[in-house]
Motif scaffolding. Structure first.
Motif, PDB file in Angstrom:
ATOM      1  N   GLN A 112       0.817  -1.198   0.000  1.00  0.00           N
ATOM      2  CA  GLN A 112       0.000   0.000   0.000  1.00  0.00           C
ATOM      3  C   GLN A 112       0.858   1.258   0.000  1.00  0.00           C
ATOM      4  O   GLN A 112       0.507   2.261  -0.624  1.00  0.00           O
ATOM      5  CB  GLN A 112      -0.928   0.009   1.224  1.00  0.00           C
ATOM      6  CG  GLN A 112      -1.978  -1.085   1.229  1.00  0.00           C
ATOM      7  CD  GLN A 112      -2.932  -0.971   0.059  1.00  0.00           C
ATOM      8  OE1 GLN A 112      -3.615   0.040  -0.112  1.00  0.00           O
ATOM      9  NE2 GLN A 112      -2.986  -1.995  -0.784  1.00  0.00           N
ATOM     10  N   ARG A 113       1.972   1.204   0.692  1.00  0.00           N
ATOM     11  CA  ARG A 113       2.865   2.359   0.765  1.00  0.00           C
ATOM     12  C   ARG A 113       3.590   2.581  -0.555  1.00  0.00           C
ATOM     13  O   ARG A 113       3.734   3.720  -1.015  1.00  0.00           O
ATOM     14  CB  ARG A 113       3.873   2.154   1.894  1.00  0.00           C
ATOM     15  CG  ARG A 113       4.921   3.255   2.034  1.00  0.00           C
ATOM     16  CD  ARG A 113       4.268   4.570   2.389  1.00  0.00           C
ATOM     17  NE  ARG A 113       5.257   5.620   2.631  1.00  0.00           N
ATOM     18  CZ  ARG A 113       4.957   6.846   2.996  1.00  0.00           C
ATOM     19  NH1 ARG A 113       3.686   7.198   3.151  1.00  0.00           N
ATOM     20  NH2 ARG A 113       5.895   7.738   3.212  1.00  0.00           N
ATOM     21  N   ASN A 114       4.077   1.490  -1.141  1.00  0.00           N
ATOM     22  CA  ASN A 114       4.854   1.587  -2.376  1.00  0.00           C
ATOM     23  C   ASN A 114       4.639   0.307  -3.157  1.00  0.00           C
ATOM     24  O   ASN A 114       4.972  -0.770  -2.667  1.00  0.00           O
ATOM     25  CB  ASN A 114       6.340   1.780  -2.045  1.00  0.00           C
ATOM     26  CG  ASN A 114       7.188   2.070  -3.273  1.00  0.00           C
ATOM     27  OD1 ASN A 114       6.958   1.517  -4.344  1.00  0.00           O
ATOM     28  ND2 ASN A 114       8.187   2.920  -3.122  1.00  0.00           N
ATOM     29  N   PRO A 115       4.085   0.387  -4.376  1.00  0.00           N
ATOM     30  CA  PRO A 115       3.772  -0.833  -5.134  1.00  0.00           C
ATOM     31  C   PRO A 115       4.979  -1.720  -5.390  1.00  0.00           C
ATOM     32  O   PRO A 115       4.814  -2.921  -5.636  1.00  0.00           O
ATOM     33  CB  PRO A 115       3.204  -0.286  -6.454  1.00  0.00           C
ATOM     34  CG  PRO A 115       2.677   1.062  -6.104  1.00  0.00           C
ATOM     35  CD  PRO A 115       3.620   1.607  -5.063  1.00  0.00           C
ATOM     36  N   SER A 116       6.197  -1.145  -5.317  1.00  0.00           N
ATOM     37  CA  SER A 116       7.376  -1.974  -5.547  1.00  0.00           C
ATOM     38  C   SER A 116       7.820  -2.707  -4.281  1.00  0.00           C
ATOM     39  O   SER A 116       8.693  -3.574  -4.347  1.00  0.00           O
ATOM     40  CB  SER A 116       8.537  -1.118  -6.067  1.00  0.00           C
ATOM     41  OG  SER A 116       9.059  -0.269  -5.056  1.00  0.00           O
ATOM     42  N   TRP A 117       7.243  -2.359  -3.127  1.00  0.00           N
ATOM     43  CA  TRP A 117       7.613  -3.013  -1.876  1.00  0.00           C
ATOM     44  C   TRP A 117       6.772  -4.277  -1.661  1.00  0.00           C
ATOM     45  O   TRP A 117       5.727  -4.456  -2.264  1.00  0.00           O
ATOM     46  CB  TRP A 117       7.380  -2.085  -0.680  1.00  0.00           C
ATOM     47  CG  TRP A 117       8.292  -0.894  -0.616  1.00  0.00           C
ATOM     48  CD1 TRP A 117       9.270  -0.553  -1.502  1.00  0.00           C
ATOM     49  CD2 TRP A 117       8.281   0.137   0.389  1.00  0.00           C
ATOM     50  NE1 TRP A 117       9.882   0.607  -1.110  1.00  0.00           N
ATOM     51  CE2 TRP A 117       9.302   1.055   0.044  1.00  0.00           C
ATOM     52  CE3 TRP A 117       7.529   0.365   1.524  1.00  0.00           C
ATOM     53  CZ2 TRP A 117       9.564   2.188   0.817  1.00  0.00           C
ATOM     54  CZ3 TRP A 117       7.792   1.484   2.295  1.00  0.00           C
ATOM     55  CH2 TRP A 117       8.806   2.389   1.947  1.00  0.00           C
ATOM     56  N   GLY A 118       7.238  -5.108  -0.754  1.00  0.00           N
ATOM     57  CA  GLY A 118       6.452  -6.276  -0.343  1.00  0.00           C
ATOM     58  C   GLY A 118       6.491  -7.408  -1.353  1.00  0.00           C
ATOM     59  O   GLY A 118       6.966  -7.269  -2.486  1.00  0.00           O
ATOM     60  N   GLU A 119       5.985  -8.561  -0.920  1.00  0.00           N
ATOM     61  CA  GLU A 119       5.919  -9.738  -1.784  1.00  0.00           C
ATOM     62  C   GLU A 119       4.843  -9.558  -2.853  1.00  0.00           C
ATOM     63  O   GLU A 119       3.758  -9.069  -2.563  1.00  0.00           O
ATOM     64  CB  GLU A 119       5.617 -10.983  -0.944  1.00  0.00           C
ATOM     65  CG  GLU A 119       6.717 -11.362   0.024  1.00  0.00           C
ATOM     66  CD  GLU A 119       7.939 -11.915  -0.667  1.00  0.00           C
ATOM     67  OE1 GLU A 119       7.796 -12.433  -1.795  1.00  0.00           O
ATOM     68  OE2 GLU A 119       9.036 -11.821  -0.090  1.00  0.00           O
ATOM     69  N   LYS A 120       5.191  -9.978  -4.077  1.00  0.00           N
ATOM     70  CA  LYS A 120       4.250  -9.879  -5.195  1.00  0.00           C
ATOM     71  C   LYS A 120       4.210 -11.201  -5.950  1.00  0.00           C
ATOM     72  O   LYS A 120       5.065 -12.058  -5.756  1.00  0.00           O
ATOM     73  CB  LYS A 120       4.669  -8.739  -6.131  1.00  0.00           C
ATOM     74  CG  LYS A 120       4.516  -7.361  -5.501  1.00  0.00           C
ATOM     75  CD  LYS A 120       5.117  -6.274  -6.368  1.00  0.00           C
ATOM     76  CE  LYS A 120       6.634  -6.309  -6.343  1.00  0.00           C
ATOM     77  NZ  LYS A 120       7.206  -6.037  -5.016  1.00  0.00           N
ATOM     78  N   MET A 121       3.230 -11.334  -6.815  1.00  0.00           N
ATOM     79  CA  MET A 121       3.058 -12.562  -7.579  1.00  0.00           C
ATOM     80  C   MET A 121       4.283 -12.829  -8.457  1.00  0.00           C
ATOM     81  O   MET A 121       4.840 -11.923  -9.084  1.00  0.00           O
ATOM     82  CB  MET A 121       1.821 -12.467  -8.467  1.00  0.00           C
ATOM     83  CG  MET A 121       1.509 -13.739  -9.226  1.00  0.00           C
ATOM     84  SD  MET A 121       0.789 -15.018  -8.191  1.00  0.00           S
ATOM     85  CE  MET A 121      -0.907 -14.455  -8.106  1.00  0.00           C
ATOM     86  N   THR A 122       4.708 -14.072  -8.478  1.00  0.00           N
ATOM     87  CA  THR A 122       5.797 -14.531  -9.346  1.00  0.00           C
ATOM     88  C   THR A 122       5.362 -15.847  -9.987  1.00  0.00           C
ATOM     89  O   THR A 122       4.396 -16.475  -9.526  1.00  0.00           O
ATOM     90  CB  THR A 122       7.090 -14.765  -8.542  1.00  0.00           C
ATOM     91  OG1 THR A 122       6.875 -15.880  -7.651  1.00  0.00           O
ATOM     92  CG2 THR A 122       7.496 -13.541  -7.752  1.00  0.00           C
ATOM     93  N   PRO A 123       6.061 -16.300 -11.013  1.00  0.00           N
ATOM     94  CA  PRO A 123       5.711 -17.612 -11.580  1.00  0.00           C
ATOM     95  C   PRO A 123       5.760 -18.736 -10.546  1.00  0.00           C
ATOM     96  O   PRO A 123       4.921 -19.641 -10.555  1.00  0.00           O
ATOM     97  CB  PRO A 123       6.775 -17.795 -12.671  1.00  0.00           C
ATOM     98  CG  PRO A 123       7.108 -16.405 -13.097  1.00  0.00           C
ATOM     99  CD  PRO A 123       7.063 -15.602 -11.834  1.00  0.00           C
ATOM    100  N   GLN A 124       6.742 -18.667  -9.636  1.00  0.00           N
ATOM    101  CA  GLN A 124       6.836 -19.695  -8.595  1.00  0.00           C
ATOM    102  C   GLN A 124       5.624 -19.640  -7.670  1.00  0.00           C
ATOM    103  O   GLN A 124       5.022 -20.669  -7.334  1.00  0.00           O
ATOM    104  CB  GLN A 124       8.110 -19.480  -7.776  1.00  0.00           C
ATOM    105  CG  GLN A 124       8.309 -20.494  -6.670  1.00  0.00           C
ATOM    106  CD  GLN A 124       9.172 -21.658  -7.084  1.00  0.00           C
ATOM    107  OE1 GLN A 124      10.167 -21.489  -7.768  1.00  0.00           O
ATOM    108  NE2 GLN A 124       8.797 -22.847  -6.682  1.00  0.00           N
ATOM    109  N   TYR A 125       5.233 -18.423  -7.269  1.00  0.00           N
ATOM    110  CA  TYR A 125       4.076 -18.282  -6.381  1.00  0.00           C
ATOM    111  C   TYR A 125       2.801 -18.721  -7.098  1.00  0.00           C
ATOM    112  O   TYR A 125       1.904 -19.303  -6.470  1.00  0.00           O
ATOM    113  CB  TYR A 125       3.930 -16.837  -5.913  1.00  0.00           C
ATOM    114  CG  TYR A 125       4.996 -16.390  -4.919  1.00  0.00           C
ATOM    115  CD1 TYR A 125       5.873 -17.300  -4.343  1.00  0.00           C
ATOM    116  CD2 TYR A 125       5.116 -15.049  -4.564  1.00  0.00           C
ATOM    117  CE1 TYR A 125       6.838 -16.888  -3.442  1.00  0.00           C
ATOM    118  CE2 TYR A 125       6.080 -14.625  -3.655  1.00  0.00           C
ATOM    119  CZ  TYR A 125       6.939 -15.547  -3.096  1.00  0.00           C
ATOM    120  OH  TYR A 125       7.886 -15.140  -2.200  1.00  0.00           O
TER     121      TYR A 125
END
Length: 887
Positions: free
Chosen positions: A555-568
């Motif tokens: 929420q603070r910064n879209p580039s922060w935190g865990e995001k969807m990846t092919p592995q996920y």
């Protein structure tokens, strides 16, 4: 060598041992009252005789039926072992081992009165047995005979002083070592004088290895314990105690291996109480409270009075908010030994492991009121105080423990760390206290305070929290220091930060190698823990706490935190997706690093789902319920519907997100070729042009071969399919490198920008973006990229220098001052030039005093610095027309 010669050599060898024994048997203050100077000299002679007689008089093997009975005991056939032992005792066989085995069978099953009768009869027949007297201490305690315990200890000590007729058995020496350990005697002397001595003379005696491992575990030296027990495995692998102790030794470094040892112990003895206790504790850690109660009930079926079982039941009741039931369970645990400090220590330790540090500390204080010398309770209390931010009290208690127990590895590590961190710089603002390395504080301390102040304002308002005490943040430049402060021991690799409530510990970028994580993202995440733990009085499951923090990062910064990846994506669509009702278990002993990261990601998706479906107010209501002591599953049911429905709805939601991520790509992996060469992948991709995994492997193979045109083909195809990802050393970084090698700068810039929009720690991409911006004199991009880079690596001169140059070019003098000041702390080649530039920047902001200071510093370093002379003259003659201000 004949027997006489052996004895002479042994007398010489044991002379030093007798001297050590004289010191050892001084004992504690109570024991010292019994032992005069004359008796201590006598004790030294006694122990010399003990050692000599032990060497020359190894006991002969007793009947095989005893070994069979012991094995029955090890296998949990307590009734059968007791029946055999009772028969031998009744028929008068002269061996103290039979009544000791019978007492062990009776005690483990809670037959305390029978054990007392057996002990009282046996001690009349074997009054010189140290092992029997040591065993009898617990018999008396669990029969409520606390007054008699003191006399029994005096008798035991007197027996140690008394001249032995004959030899001293291995069992008696091990029992004496355990007794002295409980009295707080020097661990090294106990090890050398008793356990090592027995092992040296009888390398096949298992109990000496077990006693050594117990002592090492008690002192926090898990490696020594593991080595000792692994050596002992060659002797007897059918002993559950060995595997249980090995689990305790392995647990801090390898939870899975520890679990395997517990399973081995229970295969040998399904009724092994210490191993069942271990399982119950792990069930509590996983928030499987019903399972923990079931295991505790199994323990009570073996011994209806078992204190650890009732103590763990009290823990579960507390965690469920059943406080009256908790007190009943505690009372049951103390029913037969009201001063058993281990009960309150266990309850408090488990509560602290659930982040209930205040409640845990209360229990440790109860334990210490029963036994002020309970060092484990004292040290746990010290750690609780430190994690509550009560540093003065915490450090004082930790120091007392370290002094009283110099071989306690954890206490020693902690006090050594205290000495190092005493030199940390202390920064304060808005109720936030930051402690960090003095040099690092000068480089980015203000930025840390700015970020944390912003986090406090945003997150406290959002979650309706007002902290009433300071928040303490400690940032460590050495990973080992972070681990010791956080976990008590070196290790903890992979953890960037930990929050205990009002205390945050974090690794600085200096501890993370060439590609550190974004420290701003880490501290935002940890401060969110402060807020949610404060709101719930530390009463929240780990998955929810982590899920909210990762969600708030994004929420603070879209580039922060865990995001969807092919592995996920693959994990969301597989059985690795954990139901919401069992998510906390995913954080305990995950099978791999990626499994742990996926647990963070999935938890954040649950929070996102809850907010989308039920609103932020519903989440706040769940947190309020947790603060009131309502269990998480009940709280979720109250505000989101049934837990089964929530599990099903979230699974559908997660799988829908995974399918949305697929784009036009083919994700099958079943028919991928086994060969990994570029030619094979090219041929396979021609037939399967949309297969993500094949395109990825073809690109990797082409990059390794430096065939850039070949690499561009699969990477461009992945871009068209919408599946380029920003993980470290991933496709977006590969594509940017490929464009660079092919001289396609515009495409490279677009790819870098796409990567930076998705990644919070793409340091190589930022470095390249700065280089391109400097070459093109695009100072806005240079300034923006250098500021992003400093949020990852604030200790690098290159990023401060790039920021300073860009800020000067853009007349952003406040940022120029910040960057130039940092450069002065990084051992610059031209400090005079930096002072001069700082003076100019301050002058541009009409701050004359600091401008004069820095220009004088420049002249002190370089007295003939003409530009500095001219600037100094103008600063002293502001109305002079000698020189106009430089633009």
């Amino acid at each position: 060598m004949n027997a006489t010669g052996f004895q002479v050599d042994e007398r010489c060898e044991t002379h030093r041992d007798a001297q050590q024994a004289q010191q050892l048997l001084s004992l504690n203050s109570a024991s010292s009252a019994w032992a005069s100077n004359r008796s201590r000299q006598w004790l030294a002679r006694l122990l010399l005789l003990v050692l000599l007689s032990f060497i020359t008089s190894t006991p002969t093997a007793i009947a095989a039926s005893y070994d069979e009975a012991v094995q029955q005991f090890h296998e949990g056939q307590y009734d059968a072992a007791a029946q055999t032992a009772a028969f031998e005792v009744e028929r008068g066989v002269w061996s103290e081992r039979w009544p000791r085995l019978l007492i062990r069978c009776q005690m483990v099953q809670g037959d305390y009165k029978d054990a007392l009768q057996t002990y009282q009869a046996a001690i009349q027949r074997y009054p010189t047995s140290i092992a029997l007297r040591y065993l009898g201490l617990d018999v008396l305690r669990f029969n409520g005979m606390q007054d008699e315990v003191g006399q029994a200890e005096a008798d035991l000590f007197s027996q140690l002083q008394r001249a032995f007729a004959g030899y001293v058995t291995r069992d008696n020496l091990i029992a004496a070592g355990r007794y002295f350990t409980e009295q707080g005697e020097d661990a090294r002397e106990v090890l050398e004088m008793f356990y090592d001595r027995v092992r040296d003379r009888d390398p096949e005696f298992l109990d000496a290895y077990l006693a050594t491992a117990e002592l090492a575990i008690q002192k926090g030296d898990f490696q020594v314990a593991a080595n000792t027990l692994q050596e002992a495995q060659r002797l007897d692998e059918r002993t559950p105690d060995l595997h249980h102790l090995l689990a305790l030794a392995l647990e801090p470094s390898d939870g899975q291996a520890a679990g395997a040892q517990i399973q081995t112990a229970l295969q040998i003895n399904p009724r092994h109480l210490p191993s069942l206790q271990w399982l119950a504790e792990k069930a509590i850690d996983r928030e499987r409270y019903d399972e923990a109660k079931d295991i505790a009930n199994q323990m009570l079926q073996i011994n209806v009075h078992e204190p650890s079982a009732w103590a763990l039941m009290a823990v579960v009741a507390h965690l469920k908010g059943q406080y009256e039931l908790e007190q009943l369970m505690r009372a049951a645990a103390l029913a037969h030994w009201s001063q058993n400090a281990d009960v309150d220590h266990l309850i408090g330790r488990k509560l602290s492991e659930k982040y209930r540090f205040a409640e845990g500390a209360e229990y440790q204080n109860r334990a210490l009121s029963m036994n002020p010398l309970h060092l484990s309770a004292s040290f746990q209390l010290a750690q609780d105080m430190l994690r509550l931010g009560e540093d003065e009290i915490g450090w004082e208690i930790a120091g007392e423990v370290a002094k009283a127990d110099p071989y306690n590895v954890v206490a020693y590590n902690l006090m050594t760390l205290k000495d190092r961190t005493s030199k940390f710089e202390k920064l304060q603002r808005d109720g936030i206290h930051v402690r960090m390395d003095a040099k690092e504080a000068k480089l980015y301390g203000d930025a840390v305070l700015n970020l944390l102040s912003d986090a406090k304002q945003v997150l406290c308002e959002k979650y309706q929290v007002t902290p009433d005490k300071p928040v303490i943040v400690e940032i460590f430049p050495e990973q080992s220091d972070f681990a010791i402060r956080t976990f008590g021991l070196p290790g903890g690799a992979g953890y960037l930060g930990v929050c205990f409530g009002r205390v945050i510990t974090a690794n600085s970028p200096a501890s993370q190698g060439e590609r550190p994580s974004n420290w701003k993202s880490v501290l935002w995440h940890e401060f969110c823990h402060v807020v949610t733990l404060e709101k719930t009085n530390n009463r929240m499951p780990r998955w929810l706490s982590e899920g909210i923090s990762v969600y708030e990062e994004r929420q603070r910064n879209p580039s922060w935190g865990e995001k969807m990846t092919p592995q996920y994506r693959s994990m969301l669509l597989s059985d690795e997706l954990t139901p919401v009702s069992d998510l906390s278990a995913a954080f305990l002993s995950p099978p791999s690093a990626i499994a742990l990261q996926f647990a963070y990601f999935e938890s954040s998706l649950v929070v996102e789902f809850l907010i989308e479906q039920h609103g932020h107010d519903a989440l706040l209501a769940v947190l309020d319920d947790l603060a009131a002591g309502i269990p998480i599953n009940d709280a979720l049911t109250r505000h989101t519907g049934s837990l089964q429905k929530l599990d099903a709805q979230f699974e559908e939601y997660a799988k829908r997100l995974a399918h949305q991520y697929e784009g036009l790509a083919d994700w099958s992996r079943d028919t991928l070729p086994e060969s990994r060469d570029l030619a094979t992948w090219k041929g396979w991709v021609r037939l399967n042009p949309n297969n993500y995994w094949a395109l990825r492997e073809m690109a990797r193979a082409a990059l390794e071969a430096e065939q850039w045109e070949q690499a561009l083909v699969p990477l461009t195809r992945m871009q068209d399919l919408g599946v380029l990802t920003s993980e470290r050393d991933g496709p977006l970084e590969w594509l940017a490198q490929t464009h660079r090698e092919l001289g396609q700068e515009r495409r490279e810039i677009r790819t870098i920008q796409e990567n930076l929009a998705q990644s919070s720690d793409a340091l190589p991409s930022l470095r390249r973006f700065i280089d391109i911006g400097q070459s093109n004199e695009d100072w806005n991009n240079v300034l923006d990229a250098s500021q992003q880079a400093l949020a990852i690596q604030p200790l690098s001169p290159e990023f401060h220098l790039a920021s300073a140059v860009a800020a000067e070019k853009l007349d952003r003098h406040e940022l120029a001052i910040e960057a130039l000041t940092a450069l002065l702390e990084l051992d610059p080649v031209d400090p005079a030039g930096l002072h001069y530039r700082l003076a100019k920047s301050y002058d541009e902001q009409d701050e004359t005093f600091p401008a004069k200071h820095h220009v004088m510093m420049a002249l002190e370093i370089a007295p003939r610095y003409r530009d500095a002379h001219r600037l100094l003259y103008r600063l002293h003659h502001p109305n002079s027309d000698q020189e106009e201000k430089s633009p």
